[in-house]
Design an enzyme around this catalytic site. Structure first.
Site: not given
Length: 136
Positions: A49-52
């Protein structure tokens, strides 16, 4: 309820007049964190769920919650450092009582993070709460 380390951050933020200075402080907090051991950067510690890329590795000793984390993005490392100050050293029950949205709101984060970063931060908080809940 937040840890005393997080209260120190809140106090520091009060002395900074503009968001650019606060943003730099968050990044500097991330730079000061020790990197997570590469052996701990595995699918089980990765936060979806994190872009990174984000990894959180918890340790629970005597009912006390601690975690280490890392990211490939500097601002996200800083957000991990903020969460570290918010949660580290609390009991499992205390972790579950923390209203992270309200506590981080005291820093004005919601107004200055992109939607992607806000979603990633929410995913990290959910992971921390899940880890504490499973261990409780």
């Amino acid at each position: 309820m937040a840890s005393s380390a997080f209260e120190d951050v809140v106090e520091d933020f009060e002395f900074l007049d503009d968001w650019e200075d606060r943003y730099r402080m968050v990044i500097d907090m991330g730079k000061d964190m020790p990197p997570l051991d590469e052996a701990l950067k595995v699918p089980a510690t990765k936060v979806d769920g994190c872009a990174s890329q984000v990894w959180l590795h918890p340790t629970i000793d005597g009912g006390v919650f601690r975690f280490d984390g890392d990211s490939d993005a500097m601002i996200v490392r800083g957000l991990i450092a903020l969460l570290h100050r918010l949660y580290n050293g609390l009991t499992l029950a205390e972790v579950l009582k923390v209203d992270a949205r309200a506590e981080l709101g005291r820093l004005g984060l919601h107004d200055h993070l992109s939607a992607q970063r806000s979603n990633g931060l929410r995913a990290m908080i959910e992971r921390i709460r899940l880890l504490a809940s499973e261990a409780a």
